[in-house]
Design a protein around this motif. Structure first.
Motif, short mmCIF file in Angstrom:
data_model
loop_
_atom_site.label_atom_id
_atom_site.label_comp_id
_atom_site.label_asym_id
_atom_site.label_seq_id
_atom_site.Cartn_x
_atom_site.Cartn_y
_atom_site.Cartn_z
N UNK A 187 2.99 -35.36 -25.41
CA UNK A 187 1.99 -36.37 -25.76
C UNK A 187 1.91 -36.54 -27.28
N UNK A 188 2.00 -35.43 -27.99
CA UNK A 188 1.97 -35.49 -29.45
C UNK A 188 3.16 -36.27 -29.99
N UNK A 246 2.87 -40.11 -28.87
CA UNK A 246 1.81 -40.78 -29.62
C UNK A 246 2.15 -40.87 -31.09
N UNK A 247 2.72 -39.81 -31.62
CA UNK A 247 3.08 -39.81 -33.04
C UNK A 247 4.15 -40.85 -33.35
N UNK A 294 4.68 -43.52 -31.79
CA UNK A 294 4.09 -44.84 -31.63
C UNK A 294 3.27 -45.28 -32.84
N UNK A 295 2.48 -44.34 -33.38
CA UNK A 295 1.50 -44.76 -34.39
C UNK A 295 1.81 -44.30 -35.81
N UNK A 296 2.51 -43.18 -35.98
CA UNK A 296 2.74 -42.68 -37.33
C UNK A 296 4.03 -41.87 -37.34
N UNK A 299 6.35 -41.21 -39.42
CA UNK A 299 6.67 -40.31 -40.53
C UNK A 299 5.91 -38.99 -40.42
N UNK A 319 1.06 -40.95 -21.12
CA UNK A 319 1.16 -41.61 -22.42
C UNK A 319 1.78 -43.00 -22.29
N UNK A 346 -0.44 -45.77 -23.96
CA UNK A 346 0.05 -46.46 -25.16
C UNK A 346 0.42 -47.91 -24.89
N UNK A 347 0.39 -48.30 -23.62
CA UNK A 347 0.77 -49.67 -23.29
C UNK A 347 -0.34 -50.68 -23.61
#
Lengths: 228, 228, 228, 228
Positions: free
Chosen positions: B139-140, B143-144, B146-148, B150, B213, B217-218
């Protein structure tokens, strides 16, 4: 880096190695003074070292490259980033700065300013550990410079934080720091007669890393250099 | 990632898993040698592992994706990011690299190069803990990414730092690392006969995370993909 | 945030609070099981909590805002960022997620799934500590959002790392987490009858922070809004 | 910084120093209450202090510059960044905020609100340590501002984390915090009669750093100012 003249670059190398060794030696003295648990003492030695590396590399890196380490300086010399006479002066600045760092740490803790270590660190496992430690350090630097230059101070600090624990030698990985640590008979010391083994192992590991990473990173060009 | 050829990607996976396991096993040996307090030993095992993950993912991620973990590789294969034959080779590189990492750690500490662990890690609570650990890891990562993107090296390092403590199994969360840890009879070991339970639980947790996820995340598209 | 529909936002709040409480309770169990030194146990409770907060806020923040905390949700409601009915549902998701997190932690460690805490945490010093803890948390969030939004996950993780130690109550600072912690009779528990004092103090601190920071931050507009 | 009026800047300095001292004193009380191992207590004092510095400098820096330290304020005054009457008010706000921070810490832990420390911290090694500590702090700030302004909160937090351990005095490095710490008879205290030696040493180290770094950093102009 080329924007700073050589005297400033040498002072940056010397000052940085001074503060690095003062941290390694000083925190070792503090830690072994405060606890009898050696793991806790090592933790009290590890965290400051990792933290100060992030600071020193960020603040002095733009001046001199922030090697603080003859093995790193030689690797960069072999890569053509530093001319041999400059590299030699870098190494002198690092060694002198490192020894002065041990002296400063001793003075702060009210100890004799110089003393020889009686701590044995020798034998094949220790040498292998130093080779692994230096391999990992140089691989971290070369990979970091290639893919995320701004993160290099963090990567080196975190790598050393890990290497203090996973290498059996607590990861000196640095001939100048090793020499300086032979001048303190405290937690972080090393007997002068054990220096050659450590330094050879560190150089070996550093150049294996140079070879491996040169091959590994040649797979593609970074986007900024994509047009040839 | 596609810019690097397969041999380099496989070496990156193998080398990364080697250094990861060398850190896990080596710091465990260092820690249990230095203290009798098990919480302190776990701390001396946790910090290096979290730190090295940040380094390895930053430095090797652009080459191979820095999975170092068959559960992660399978998740990416299911998402279409990796073709099955490549995924299979990734897994082989990870398992071999991991075992070699245990060997290197043993050599650095002067121990027999290979030994089987006698440390029991089994039963429903342990399996649940591994499922939770792998769920959180995947999940980390998803999600990571997807959003950040770097920040992913940091997120994984921090997640594992936490999971060492909040999961009852100290969060292996990685079948390749689990296999490698069956070859060390030290702090971080696991009995070979307990591997199947761990691996099944890890795969289960990873795929639950993929399902959850993917739905979560969708909800919206990232801005870069806003125009379709 | 508005890009994700309400069900996903509520699941993000519930899942995040679940994993946060699982970390707080689970690492507390791990720590008190492994050592008799309470400072070391608190350290083993602090580091995972700080680390998981960085992860959860980074990964779930873009979905729901990553409050995981009714005090934070109410502050945002008062600032107009969240409508009252949505805020109410956020709080329900947080409380349910938190309780489920305690259950998951217990299951991983083979303990009874639910139990009431018998740990007394009451009296003026504790309430003052909770008010200070929540004041600092909300001030951190509001100041971080104003000046460095991308750093908020780090700021919250670091703030809680500090507040575990400098507040006499180990900084719950979160009514949902406090309620969940009343369901565990382990290191991190709190007696159910002590909840009202904690929750009132947390709300008080949060709204003092809202008032102070609203005044303090009104001094100038951020550059993006410089043209008026 | 100039965007915020003086009252807000003074409140930011006072509030920041308050929270910094509350963290130093409070975590010291927590730590010495929970363990008899002094190294562990120092660790429980170090981590919160480093963490809160990152938070406070990030959140309050854009308002007042986040000095929280008369030595830093005087250095900036000498560099022309702050007019003398403003600097004087900064110092008053820092000292009052610091003392109030000690009071808040005592109140949270149910101790008498004010008490004088009986902890001796004097002699040449301690003064040298404070000079080194303040030198390093100011060098970190000036170098950080020059090369990586956004990283300054992190650099200061990490520097202090290191300096707690490598300086024999545990790095007060701050006259306002030193004065405040004379009002607590706990782990982090200092006898009032030892304050002058500490303050003189800190000022000396700070101005040596100003001189050294002014020379060192003059080597080249940052790229943004390259066209003259």
């Amino acid at each position: 880096m080329q924007d700073f003249d050589l005297p400033r670059r040498l002072v940056a190398e010397g000052l940085g190695t001074l503060l690095l060794v003062a941290t390694v030696v000083g925190s070792g003295i503090m830690a072994e003074t405060l606890t009898k648990d050696v793991a806790l003492a090592l933790l009290g030695n590890t965290l400051p070292t990792g933290a100060i590396l992030v600071v020193l590399i960020t603040v002095l890196g733009p001046i001199s490259g922030a090697h603080f380490n003859p093995a790193v300086t030689l690797v960069f010399m072999f890569r053509g980033a530093l001319r041999p006479p400059h590299a030699a002066q870098y190494v002198v600045a690092q060694v002198l700065g490192g020894i002065l760092g041990a002296v400063v740490a001793h003075a702060m803790f009210g100890l004799p300013l110089m003393e020889f270590s009686s701590k044995a660190r020798t034998g094949f496992p220790q040498w292998l550990a130093e080779a692994v430690a230096a391999f990992g350090l140089v691989a971290t630097i070369l990979g970091g410079l290639r893919f995320r230059e701004a993160a290099v101070p963090w990567l080196v600090g975190l790598y050393i934080t890990a290497a203090y624990w996973f290498t059996a030698s607590t990861s000196f990985a640095n001939p100048a720091v090793a020499i300086a640590r032979s001048f303190t008979n405290t937690f972080s010391g090393i007997r002068p007669q054990d220096l050659p083994g450590f330094i050879v192992a560190e150089m070996f590991g550093a150049f294996v890393a140079l070879a491996v990473m040169t091959w590994l990173l040649r797979g593609a060009e970074p986007k900024a250099e994509a047009i040839r």
